[in-house]
Every structure is written in C-alpha cells, then in structure tokens.
Design a protein around this motif. Structure first.
Motif, PDB file in Angstrom:
ATOM      1  N   THR A   1       7.521  60.497  54.500  1.00 51.75           N
ATOM      2  CA  THR A   1       7.722  61.759  53.718  1.00 51.75           C
ATOM      3  C   THR A   1       8.626  61.906  52.459  1.00 51.75           C
ATOM      4  O   THR A   1       9.261  60.929  52.581  1.00 51.75           O
ATOM      5  N   LEU A   2       8.408  63.030  51.912  1.00 52.05           N
ATOM      6  CA  LEU A   2       9.181  63.162  50.823  1.00 52.05           C
ATOM      7  C   LEU A   2      10.596  63.066  51.122  1.00 52.05           C
ATOM      8  O   LEU A   2      11.047  63.700  52.016  1.00 52.05           O
ATOM      9  N   ASN A   3      11.440  62.489  50.133  1.00 55.24           N
ATOM     10  CA  ASN A   3      13.102  62.296  50.378  1.00 55.24           C
ATOM     11  C   ASN A   3      13.697  62.819  49.177  1.00 55.24           C
ATOM     12  O   ASN A   3      13.882  62.165  48.241  1.00 55.24           O
ATOM     13  N   ARG A   4      13.915  64.079  49.163  1.00 52.04           N
ATOM     14  CA  ARG A   4      14.431  64.849  47.817  1.00 52.04           C
ATOM     15  C   ARG A   4      15.533  65.673  48.195  1.00 52.04           C
ATOM     16  O   ARG A   4      15.343  66.904  48.424  1.00 52.04           O
TER      17      ARG A   4
ATOM     18  N   TRP B   1       2.109  66.486  42.868  1.00 49.51           N
ATOM     19  CA  TRP B   1       2.563  65.580  43.902  1.00 49.51           C
ATOM     20  C   TRP B   1       1.689  64.369  43.741  1.00 49.51           C
ATOM     21  O   TRP B   1       0.505  64.459  43.404  1.00 49.51           O
ATOM     22  N   ALA B   2       2.265  63.037  44.431  1.00 50.08           N
ATOM     23  CA  ALA B   2       1.487  61.914  44.252  1.00 50.08           C
ATOM     24  C   ALA B   2       1.661  61.320  45.593  1.00 50.08           C
ATOM     25  O   ALA B   2       2.725  61.520  46.383  1.00 50.08           O
ATOM     26  N   VAL B   3       0.619  60.578  45.997  1.00 46.53           N
ATOM     27  CA  VAL B   3       0.864  59.526  47.160  1.00 46.53           C
ATOM     28  C   VAL B   3       0.551  58.221  46.679  1.00 46.53           C
ATOM     29  O   VAL B   3      -0.165  57.807  46.285  1.00 46.53           O
ATOM     30  N   GLU B   4       1.513  57.509  47.265  1.00 49.56           N
ATOM     31  CA  GLU B   4       1.388  56.148  46.900  1.00 49.56           C
ATOM     32  C   GLU B   4       0.521  55.366  47.941  1.00 49.56           C
ATOM     33  O   GLU B   4       1.207  55.620  49.252  1.00 49.56           O
ATOM     34  N   ILE B   5      -0.437  54.687  47.653  1.00 52.22           N
ATOM     35  CA  ILE B   5      -0.943  53.766  48.723  1.00 52.22           C
ATOM     36  C   ILE B   5      -0.772  52.156  48.365  1.00 52.22           C
ATOM     37  O   ILE B   5      -1.130  51.858  47.360  1.00 52.22           O
ATOM     38  N   SER B   6      -0.242  51.773  49.238  1.00 54.83           N
ATOM     39  CA  SER B   6       0.231  50.307  49.073  1.00 54.83           C
ATOM     40  C   SER B   6       0.035  49.425  50.314  1.00 54.83           C
ATOM     41  O   SER B   6      -0.622  49.741  51.422  1.00 54.83           O
ATOM     42  N   GLY B   7       0.388  48.188  50.290  1.00 56.06           N
ATOM     43  CA  GLY B   7       0.211  47.134  51.333  1.00 56.06           C
ATOM     44  C   GLY B   7      -1.260  46.612  51.266  1.00 56.06           C
ATOM     45  O   GLY B   7      -1.823  46.414  50.081  1.00 56.06           O
ATOM     46  N   LEU B   8      -1.807  46.336  52.506  1.00 56.24           N
ATOM     47  CA  LEU B   8      -3.121  45.776  52.657  1.00 56.24           C
ATOM     48  C   LEU B   8      -4.146  46.350  52.217  1.00 56.24           C
ATOM     49  O   LEU B   8      -5.213  46.758  53.129  1.00 56.24           O
TER      50      LEU B   8
ATOM     51  N   ILE C   1       3.192  63.601  60.952  1.00 53.74           N
ATOM     52  CA  ILE C   1       4.165  63.564  59.802  1.00 53.74           C
ATOM     53  C   ILE C   1       3.795  64.371  58.661  1.00 53.74           C
ATOM     54  O   ILE C   1       2.622  64.555  58.272  1.00 53.74           O
ATOM     55  N   LYS C   2       4.755  65.134  58.186  1.00 52.81           N
ATOM     56  CA  LYS C   2       4.621  66.145  57.042  1.00 52.81           C
ATOM     57  C   LYS C   2       4.782  65.543  55.615  1.00 52.81           C
ATOM     58  O   LYS C   2       5.479  64.907  55.538  1.00 52.81           O
ATOM     59  N   SER C   3       4.384  66.402  54.657  1.00 50.63           N
ATOM     60  CA  SER C   3       4.598  66.323  53.148  1.00 50.63           C
ATOM     61  C   SER C   3       4.670  64.488  52.778  1.00 50.63           C
ATOM     62  O   SER C   3       5.654  64.219  52.435  1.00 50.63           O
TER      63      SER C   3
ATOM     64  N   LEU D   1       0.193  67.990  51.934  1.00 53.34           N
ATOM     65  CA  LEU D   1      -0.508  67.228  53.012  1.00 53.34           C
ATOM     66  C   LEU D   1       0.225  66.388  53.869  1.00 53.34           C
ATOM     67  O   LEU D   1       1.244  65.977  53.788  1.00 53.34           O
ATOM     68  N   ARG D   2      -0.231  66.618  55.258  1.00 48.18           N
ATOM     69  CA  ARG D   2       0.314  66.130  56.498  1.00 48.18           C
ATOM     70  C   ARG D   2      -0.738  65.483  57.382  1.00 48.18           C
ATOM     71  O   ARG D   2      -1.821  65.808  57.355  1.00 48.18           O
TER      72      ARG D   2
END
Ligand code: MTE
Length: 309
Positions: free
Chosen positions: A163-166, A94-101, A229-231, A216-217
């Motif tokens: 959330t994940l979109n799969r 599982w990965a979480v993209e952290i982006s933006g400012l 918000i979940k997953s 993680l949620r």
C-alpha cells in the motif's frame, strides 16, 4: 447485461433506485474504463459492463455503511477515521510498480495499467476477521488480467502487494509510527490467478472512495478482509512466501492464508457467526470459505484448514 447467480434482494427500495441510477450513469466503463476511474467523478460512457451476483440472496449493504465503517489504519484505527481522514490522500497521478519474477516489469501509470481491461461489476460477500460482514457491489476485473500481461515467470510462486506509504497525507501513519508500514499482503500464485481474486476500482457504480482503497485495491472474497489490501502501489512476483502485515503483528492470531473458516476460532473470539453491517442486530452463520468453497476449496486440498498457517 446482468448475469445472476442468484436473486438480489435489496434491503431498501430507495437504495436500489439510487444504485440502479448510478449503474446506468456509468453504464459500461469497460473498454474506456481506465480513464473514467482515475480520480474525480465517473463520467458517462456508452459501453455496458456486466454484473454477476456472487452473494446469492444476500442483501446488499447500504452504501453509506460500506463507505463509513472501514478499516484503513493509515487513516486511524477508528471505524469512522478512514472516511474522515482519507480525502487528504492524493490519488491522481497514481502508479503501480510491477516487479520481481515478471517479463514486463515497470512503474505503470494507472491509465497504462488499466488500458484495455474490461471492467465488470461483481457482488461479493465480504467477511472481516472481526466477525462482521457486508455484501458489496464492486467494479473491477480479475487480478489475473494484469498478472498475465505482466508475464509471470515460471519460477514465481507468490504475489506480494504493498500500500501507499505517504505519512504527509496519512494521519494514521503519523500517529502510529511504530506500526510496520507500509501495509503489505500476499497471495499464493494459484490463489491470485483464481478468477474470484479481483482488483476493484469502483463500488456502488462509482469510483472507489478513498476510504475504501482508491484508486485500486484487492478483493479476495473467500479470505478475511485484511487480505484485501487497499490503495496498491506495488505488486511483486516472488519465489518465497511474502510477509503480511497482520502476520508480522500477531503471528499466533493471523496466518498467511486466513481463509474464512467458521470452525476455526480466532484465539480471542468465535468465527462461527458474523454481524451483518447495516442489518440492525442481525447475525448469520458464517459459511466455510465465506460461501465460495465450490470455486476455491480445491486450492487447499491436503492442507489442514483448522490450523493457523
Ligand atoms: N489495507 C490497508 N492498506 N490498510 C488497512 O488497514 N485493512 C484491511 C483491508 N485492507 C486495511 C487494508 C481490513 S482489516 C479490512 S476488514 C478491509 O480492508 C476493510 O475494507 P473496507 O473498509 O472497504 O470494508
């Protein structure tokens, strides 16, 4: 170590014994935390984690109810659908993209994201906009812990979540292709930095079940449950207010803020009282901010709370 804000009353002695057992088994994933909460079974660890009861005198919802009566539309709209269908979701890797400012954007593996973050248990009231409630012992940490690490830039004013979109693993997405997937949510930055805003990786002393939003949620206990918000796969710091799924779907019914408020009714039902899940026929009065006004009311000074923002 247990830091009680009030006495915990368990509805049922067996549940309590089970719960305490599990708590000892994983006693303190803190420090080693991430590894023990990634996929698979929770492993025995030697460290301790603290418990804080933020749901003074409330009965903890039986685990079987909190893990079988769910809202997670990616797996169907029925309350039992998530439990029946969510096991197909792959949560490792599982990965979480952290982006933006942020100063440190990136696509972080769950292990990297959570490494060194101390886990704790928090018992929170949880109030759904559908006028039911639970009391859940979550395991996780303050959202601010990872936001601080990400290095939030001074121009950031909001935090957006996705959330994940799969569809191949999420039958509710396949069944309902017109729904505006992925599920998205957002908080104002000061709400996100409030110590009560939590990222949960576990509940009832174990890893989060898929139907509750593994791995993680978000948990925002003073807001209606749909904000939690979940997953999560993406966290973006923005300057403008992000879109949120229920506001896109029904803007007259669901605002961005959606703080629990017993005196501001949903257009189709009252919010004054709530049904206690796992509590038989019992209802109780819903408190303003779900009982967390002391901690969060100052965030909304000057705002008209009886308005659908
Ligand atoms: N997150 C996603 N991705 N999809 C959803 O359908 N439902 C929300 C929220 N988070 C939802 C979601 C709603 S309406 C509620 S009440 C809570 O999750 C329910 O959390 P629980 O099933 O752990 O009680």
């Amino acid at each position: 170590m247990t830091l009680f804000r009030g006495n915990i009353k368990y509805s049922d002695i067996t549940a309590k014994a089970d719960f305490l057992n599990r708590r000892q088994i994983i006693a303190g994933a803190a420090g080693l935390g991430a590894a023990s909460f990634v996929g698979g079974a929770v492993q025995a660890q030697n460290l301790e984690y603290s418990t804080t009861d933020y749901a003074v005198n409330a009965d903890i919802t039986p685990k079987k109810d909190a893990t079988s009566f769910n809202n997670f539309y990616e797996f169907g709209t029925g309350k039992n659908d998530p439990k029946d269908n969510a096991s197909r979701m792959k949560i490792d890797p599982w990965a979480v993209e952290i982006s933006g400012l942020v100063d440190n954007p990136g696509n972080y593996s769950l292990e990297d994201l959570l490494s060194g973050i101390a886990l704790e248990e928090r018992i929170y009231r949880f109030r759904c906009v559908e006028a039911w409630s639970m009391v859940v012992p979550w395991i996780g940490f303050s959202l601010s812990d990872i936001l601080k690490r990400a290095g939030v830039q001074s121009s950031a004013k909001y935090v957006a979540f996705q959330t994940l979109n799969r569809p191949s693993e999420m039958i509710g997405i396949k069944r309902n292709p017109k729904f505006p997937w992925p599920y998205v949510e957002g908080l104002r930055l000061d709400e996100a930095m409030n110590p009560l805003s939590m990222i949960a990786t576990g509940m009832y002393g174990e890893s989060l079940p898929n139907q509750n939003g593994a791995p993680l949620r978000l948990v925002v206990p003073w807001k209606y449950g749909f904000k939690s918000i979940k997953s999560i796969v993406k966290i973006t710091l923005t300057e403008t207010q992000p879109q949120t799924t229920w506001n896109i779907l029904a803007p007259k019914e669901y605002g961005f803020y959606s703080n629990v408020n017993p005196s501001f009714d949903h257009p189709r039902w009252s919010q004054a009282r709530e049904r206690i899940i796992g509590g038989g026929i019992f209802k109780r009065d819903t408190p303003m901010f779900n009982g967390y006004g002391e901690e969060v009311a100052n965030l909304y000074a000057g705002m008209d709370l009886n308005k659908n923002y």
